[in-house]
Structures are given as C-alpha cells and as structure tokens.
Design an enzyme around this catalytic site. Structure first.
Site, mmCIF file in Angstrom:
data_model
loop_
_atom_site.group_PDB
_atom_site.id
_atom_site.type_symbol
_atom_site.label_atom_id
_atom_site.label_comp_id
_atom_site.label_asym_id
_atom_site.label_seq_id
_atom_site.Cartn_x
_atom_site.Cartn_y
_atom_site.Cartn_z
ATOM 1 C CG ASP A 287 -9.282 9.186 -6.923
ATOM 2 O OD1 ASP A 287 -9.675 9.126 -5.739
ATOM 3 O OD2 ASP A 287 -9.204 10.258 -7.560
ATOM 4 C CG ASN B 234 -4.033 9.276 1.099
ATOM 5 O OD1 ASN B 234 -3.772 8.300 0.408
ATOM 6 N ND2 ASN B 234 -4.758 10.295 0.627
HETATM 7 C C1 FPP Z 1 -8.697 6.976 -3.062
HETATM 8 O O1 FPP Z 1 -10.089 7.080 -3.023
HETATM 9 C C2 FPP Z 1 -8.267 5.774 -2.396
HETATM 10 C C3 FPP Z 1 -7.421 5.747 -1.334
HETATM 11 C C4 FPP Z 1 -6.830 6.935 -0.743
HETATM 12 C C5 FPP Z 1 -7.042 4.493 -0.677
HETATM 13 C C6 FPP Z 1 -6.942 3.298 -1.547
HETATM 14 C C7 FPP Z 1 -7.204 2.114 -0.711
HETATM 15 C C8 FPP Z 1 -7.798 0.982 -1.111
HETATM 16 C C9 FPP Z 1 -8.172 0.731 -2.491
HETATM 17 C C10 FPP Z 1 -8.130 -0.102 -0.150
HETATM 18 C C11 FPP Z 1 -7.022 -0.607 0.701
HETATM 19 C C12 FPP Z 1 -5.801 -0.970 -0.050
HETATM 20 C C13 FPP Z 1 -5.230 -2.204 -0.062
HETATM 21 C C14 FPP Z 1 -3.961 -2.409 -0.799
HETATM 22 C C15 FPP Z 1 -5.829 -3.358 0.593
HETATM 23 P P1 FPP Z 1 -10.728 8.329 -2.294
HETATM 24 O O2 FPP Z 1 -10.989 7.956 -0.884
HETATM 25 O O3 FPP Z 1 -9.856 9.526 -2.451
HETATM 26 O O4 FPP Z 1 -12.061 8.516 -3.103
HETATM 27 P P2 FPP Z 1 -12.813 9.874 -3.409
HETATM 28 O O5 FPP Z 1 -11.876 10.723 -4.224
HETATM 29 O O6 FPP Z 1 -14.006 9.433 -4.182
HETATM 30 O O7 FPP Z 1 -13.169 10.500 -2.091
#
Ligand code: FPP
Length: 258
Positions: A27, A75
């Site tokens: 996250d 998501n």
């Molecule tokens: C949460 O951060 C992250 C995600 C919903 C996606 C995770 C994806 C990756 C790490 C990259 C792609 C994955 C792979 C396996 C190549 P957020 O967007 O909710 O962050 P925030 O809470 O700060 O807005």
C-alpha cells in the site's frame, strides 16, 4: 540471483525460524507519487520495482511462499485509466520477469477471480504459470482480482453443492476441508502478514488464512520499501513468541490450529 542481494546480508537471520509464507499488502503507491507531484501511475510503476526487489530477497533468504496483494476485487472501482495502467503494468511484469523466474527456480501462482482479468493479462499469466509450474525454489503467489469474502463465498457454495448433490455429511466438514476449498489450498497459511503505508486494516485479504499470522505494519510507503527493512521485519518476526492461543510453557508441543 543478482549480486546486489548477496547472502551476507542475511547472516543475522535464524534459518530455522524463517516464515514459510509471507503475505504483503502493498500500500502507498498513490501517496508516494503525490508527495513527489507525480501521478498515481508513476507510483505504481515504482511499486513494481519494489515487487522485483522483494521477490529476489525472498528467494535469496529461502522463504518458500510469498503472496502479494496486487489487485483487489474492490480495485475494479478505481478510475478506468488507473485500472488499465495497473493491468498494463502487470502484463509488463509478467513478460519481463518470466526469464528471472525460470532462471531462479521460482513458480508463479495466482489467486483470485482470474477470469475477470483482461484477455492479454490472463494469457501472459497462464503462460508464465505453465512454464514455471515445476519450479520448487519458491512460489510467488499474486493475488489478482482477489477478495477474501468472495473466496469464502466460493468455498461455501462448493461445499454446499457437495452436501446437496454429492452426499457430503455436514458433520464431516472440518477446518482442513474449508482450507482445501480456498484458492490457497496448495500452500501453508501465512506466518507473517506485512502491510506498508501505516494503515491498520486487513482490506479483505486472506481472511480465513491469517487467523494466526503475525502482523507487521510499517509506515513506509510501498515504493520506498526495500530489502533492508524487509530483513529487519523478519528479524522482528523471529523474536516473537507464537503461542497459537496457548501459554508460553506449552509451546514445545506442535500447535493445533482449528
Ligand atoms: C495500493 O496502493 C496498491 C495497489 C492497489 C496496487 C499494487 C500494485 C503494484 C505494487 C504494482 C503492480 C503489481 C505487480 C505485481 C507488478 P494505493 O494505490 O492504494 O496507494 P495509496 O493508498 O497511497 O493511494
């Protein structure tokens, strides 16, 4: 494996007390980007690099299972442009990491509603899973379009059908039978659950499987997370006493987790 993950950094870990399965809620990509006046997609791109780093670290340390929460059922409700960007990143990751997984004896596995992923991502996923299915050095398990409640719902429906049509006796349903009907039937429950970015939530992740997982929440945003912090968390994990509901003096017996 790459030389920047040399085994000398792992010396102060006790090999006998390594977790068999680490699960991570990755996250903070969006906040990482916002702090730098970048767009959210750039945060996810940086987050993909962290995925590489942590997969390599797990392989070098000798952790058999790593589950990464890459995309939740919730998501799908994000802006379309962000969903497309995440799917594109996932496809890129699968294409670019295929060789690394083959070279390093890593098996790729995926849990979740894979049928909801775009066709090109599904194809790439199935290809790498097929190519790596005999690898036994480590399993990288990607949670994709994954939700703990929908996984439990799927399990309940499958068992209900067996009771209704297959003559399964409801009294024969045990925690082991439930585990066998979850996406994670082929792996142990996570010993350690890590969440980055300081949020104190489980967010519908592995709800059944984390019953006795040790939890570690770090304020570090996922793109800033790295090998050294991961090693510190593993060290912290090794110092914890896992009691599984018992008292400390009983711990020589193997725990029964029901
Ligand atoms: C949460 O951060 C992250 C995600 C919903 C996606 C995770 C994806 C990756 C790490 C990259 C792609 C994955 C792979 C396996 C190549 P957020 O967007 O909710 O962050 P925030 O809470 O700060 O807005």
């Amino acid at each position: 494996m790459s030389s920047n993950t040399s085994s000398s950094s792992y010396n102060n870990l006790d090999p006998a007390k390594l977790p068999s399965h680490v699960a991570i809620i990755m996250d903070g990509n969006g906040r990482w980007a916002r702090k730098r006046l970048l767009n959210r997609i750039q945060g996810h791109e940086k987050g993909s690099q962290t995925v590489r780093t942590i997969v390599r670290a797990c392989r070098n340390i000798g952790i058999p299972y790593l589950t990464l929460y890459a995309f939740s059922t919730e998501n799908w409700q994000r802006p379309k442009s962000e969903v497309i960007a995440l799917m594109t990143l996932l496809k890129k990751f699968l294409d670019s990491e295929q060789k690394e997984m083959l070279d390093n004896n890593i098996r790729l596995y995926a849990i979740g509603q894979i049928e909801r992923l775009p066709e090109n991502v599904r194809q790439a996923l199935h290809k790498v899973m097929e190519l790596t299915k005999k690898n036994d050095g480590m399993t990288l398990n990607l949670a994709l379009s994954y939700g703990g409640r929908s996984e439990i719902l799927k399990m309940v429906k499958e068992i209900a059908i067996k009771v209704k049509d297959g003559g399964m006796d409801p009294d024969s349903i045990t925690p082991e039978i439930i585990s066998e009907h979850l996406y994670t039937s082929q792996m142990p429950d996570p010993d350690l659950l890590i969440r980055t970015s300081g949020e104190m939530r489980i967010s519908n992740f592995l709800l059944w499987q984390i019953a006795y997982s040790e939890i570690y929440i770090t304020d570090t945003l996922w793109p800033d997370f790295g090998k050294n912090e991961f090693l510190r968390i593993l060290k912290d994990y090794q110092q914890r006493e896992r009691r599984f509901g018992k008292v400390g003096t009983q711990l020589k017996e193997m725990p029964k987790v029901i």
